[in-house]
Design a protein around this motif. Structure first.
Motif, PDB file in Angstrom:
ATOM      1  N   PRO A 138     -75.531  26.651 -38.811  1.00 61.22           N
ATOM      2  CA  PRO A 138     -74.407  26.767 -38.109  1.00 61.22           C
ATOM      3  C   PRO A 138     -74.393  27.741 -37.038  1.00 61.22           C
ATOM      4  O   PRO A 138     -74.868  28.475 -36.926  1.00 61.22           O
ATOM      5  N   THR A 197     -71.183  27.746 -35.053  1.00 63.79           N
ATOM      6  CA  THR A 197     -69.957  28.055 -34.949  1.00 63.79           C
ATOM      7  C   THR A 197     -69.225  28.512 -36.348  1.00 63.79           C
ATOM      8  O   THR A 197     -70.008  28.116 -37.235  1.00 63.79           O
ATOM      9  N   ALA A 198     -68.156  29.395 -36.118  1.00 69.06           N
ATOM     10  CA  ALA A 198     -67.448  29.564 -37.509  1.00 69.06           C
ATOM     11  C   ALA A 198     -66.983  28.366 -38.341  1.00 69.06           C
ATOM     12  O   ALA A 198     -67.152  28.553 -39.572  1.00 69.06           O
ATOM     13  N   GLU A 199     -66.667  27.294 -37.538  1.00 74.26           N
ATOM     14  CA  GLU A 199     -66.244  26.148 -38.284  1.00 74.26           C
ATOM     15  C   GLU A 199     -67.222  25.650 -38.823  1.00 74.26           C
ATOM     16  O   GLU A 199     -67.128  24.825 -40.015  1.00 74.26           O
ATOM     17  N   HIS A 200     -68.626  25.611 -38.498  1.00 71.98           N
ATOM     18  CA  HIS A 200     -69.803  25.046 -39.385  1.00 71.98           C
ATOM     19  C   HIS A 200     -69.817  25.789 -40.681  1.00 71.98           C
ATOM     20  O   HIS A 200     -70.311  25.182 -41.362  1.00 71.98           O
ATOM     21  N   ARG A 216     -67.503  27.438 -42.117  1.00 70.52           N
ATOM     22  CA  ARG A 216     -66.368  26.934 -43.136  1.00 70.52           C
ATOM     23  C   ARG A 216     -66.658  25.869 -43.803  1.00 70.52           C
ATOM     24  O   ARG A 216     -66.561  25.579 -44.839  1.00 70.52           O
ATOM     25  N   ALA A 217     -67.174  24.715 -42.778  1.00 67.10           N
ATOM     26  CA  ALA A 217     -67.582  23.117 -43.391  1.00 67.10           C
ATOM     27  C   ALA A 217     -68.557  23.371 -44.415  1.00 67.10           C
ATOM     28  O   ALA A 217     -68.269  22.591 -45.579  1.00 67.10           O
ATOM     29  N   ASP A 249     -65.324  35.348 -36.855  1.00 66.29           N
ATOM     30  CA  ASP A 249     -65.344  34.191 -35.919  1.00 66.29           C
ATOM     31  C   ASP A 249     -65.518  34.789 -34.363  1.00 66.29           C
ATOM     32  O   ASP A 249     -64.393  35.410 -34.048  1.00 66.29           O
ATOM     33  N   ASP A 294     -67.056  27.154 -47.255  1.00 62.42           N
ATOM     34  CA  ASP A 294     -65.684  27.669 -47.670  1.00 62.42           C
ATOM     35  C   ASP A 294     -65.470  27.714 -49.177  1.00 62.42           C
ATOM     36  O   ASP A 294     -65.983  26.757 -49.852  1.00 62.42           O
ATOM     37  N   TYR A 323     -61.004  33.962 -42.553  1.00 63.61           N
ATOM     38  CA  TYR A 323     -61.378  34.053 -41.179  1.00 63.61           C
ATOM     39  C   TYR A 323     -61.055  35.392 -40.498  1.00 63.61           C
ATOM     40  O   TYR A 323     -59.955  35.981 -40.443  1.00 63.61           O
ATOM     41  N   HIS A 339     -74.609  18.326 -36.106  1.00 65.93           N
ATOM     42  CA  HIS A 339     -73.297  18.547 -36.902  1.00 65.93           C
ATOM     43  C   HIS A 339     -72.516  17.375 -36.439  1.00 65.93           C
ATOM     44  O   HIS A 339     -71.706  16.698 -37.341  1.00 65.93           O
ATOM     45  N   ASP A 340     -72.244  17.226 -35.165  1.00 62.13           N
ATOM     46  CA  ASP A 340     -71.231  16.334 -34.743  1.00 62.13           C
ATOM     47  C   ASP A 340     -71.778  14.813 -34.955  1.00 62.13           C
ATOM     48  O   ASP A 340     -70.922  14.115 -35.542  1.00 62.13           O
TER      49      ASP A 340
END
Ligand code: TXA
Ligand code: MG
Length: 315
Positions: free
Chosen positions: A153, A155-158, A160-161, A172, A164, A8, A280-281
């Motif tokens: 995606p 977000t950066a979390e999307h 990563r999911a 991010d 990764d 990150y 995603h959610d």
């Protein structure tokens, strides 16, 4: 290859300098744009571009967008035209991609264009994307930073999911403002809408002073997200639903009774910004998703395009 965890990086000068170094070394770095997070690789480096396809598991016939820092940078790679000038003046930097004939001596890897004699170019508006492109000082090929066929995606979390361990780093910088990919306009022949997106069709037609030809899947050109099933969550998706069936989650728009609302006020830009994060959610719940009708005007056309693909029979 030894697996590694994706780093990150923050969107400060040190993080961006590291991101630019990685890109120059031929590594892959995901970064925010105003539309969605892009999975960047040096567009002049065939190995880097091949690595993008591999990380996404993307069919190799689907060409990529080259991101550049400025209109002047775009001139180095494509044959410019009056129509391109008008659209770039009106919408760059911003969520519009132009497909133009490649210019001689362009140097762009043929893996970016998938062998076509045209190139898709875009100057993104996101300050972090702009700073990164300026630092790299070269074209960065960047599809959306998700495994092929899955939800884009925002977000950066999307990122990563989905990716990764498959890419070197992700910068991010929070959620993307527009939330839907760029509008793609083909200008190599008759001006054509290749993909609805962050700039509405009528705005483009107003600037061009002409109607766009609308790309039909039967047309010769193979282009944008034309694979029918795309942006797909694991759960089945049902469109134009008026009520829940069985154990569906109802995703609404406007003043409707639903479980989650893309925009209770019926605001299309707000719904666009929420679309992918909401999918995603909802996908995490494992329940089938039903969506209430969304008007097909303005950004609604792009929202409905993505929802139709999410609902299409899986290949
Ligand atoms: O908003 C966006 O456009 C995002 C961000 C990261 O910039 N990028 C994006 O890239 O959506 P991607 O690869 O997911 O979608 C690019 C689309 C593809 O569907 C591809 O078929 C089309 O652009 N495309 C690329 N080059 C083309 C070309 N030369 N002719 C026609 N279509 C092209
Ligand atoms: Mg994509």
């Amino acid at each position: 290859m030894i697996p590694f965890r994706t780093k990150y990086l923050s969107a400060d000068p040190a993080g961006l300098a590291q991101a630019a170094d990685l890109l120059r070394q031929g590594q892959l770095v995901a970064f925010p744009t105003e539309t969605v997070y892009g999975l960047g690789g040096d567009a002049l480096n065939g190995e880097a571009v091949a690595a993008i396809y591999a990380a996404k598991g993307r069919p190799s016939f689907n060409p990529l967008i080259a991101h550049v820092a400025s209109v002047e940078a775009a001139h180095r790679f494509v044959q410019w035209s009056n129509q391109a000038e008008r659209l770039a003046t009106a919408f760059w930097p911003g969520p519009l991609t132009l497909v133009l004939p490649l210019r001689e001596g362009h140097g762009v890897s043929s893996l970016v264009t998938a062998g076509l004699d045209t190139l898709a170019v875009r100057v993104p508006a996101h300050p972090t994307a702009r700073a990164l492109l300026q630092a790299v000082d070269g074209p960065v090929a960047a599809p959306s930073a998700n495994p092929s066929g899955r939800i884009s995606p925002t977000t950066a979390e999307h990122v990563r999911a989905g990716l990764d361990g498959r890419i070197a780093a992700v910068v991010d910088d929070g959620p993307c403002g527009v939330g839907l990919e760029s509008t793609i306009v083909g200008l190599a022949g008759e001006p054509t809408l290749l993909r609805p997106g962050g700039v509405a069709l009528d705005q483009i037609e107003e600037v061009l002073g002409a109607q766009l030809h609308i790309h039909q899947s039967g047309d010769l050109l193979t282009a944008p997200g034309q694979l029918q099933s795309h942006y797909a969550p694991d759960a089945p998706v049902r469109l134009n639903a008026l009520a829940r069936q069985a154990d569906e989650i109802l995703l609404g728009f406007g003043p409707v009774d639903c479980d989650v609302n893309l925009s209770a006020d019926g605001d299309l830009p707000e719904a666009a910004a929420n679309l992918f994060a909401t999918l995603h959610d909802l996908d995490k719940s494992g329940r089938p998703i039903a969506v209430t009708p969304i008007p097909d005007e303005g950004l609604g056309a792009a929202i409905n395009d993505r929802l139709r693909r999410a609902a299409a029979p899986r290949g």
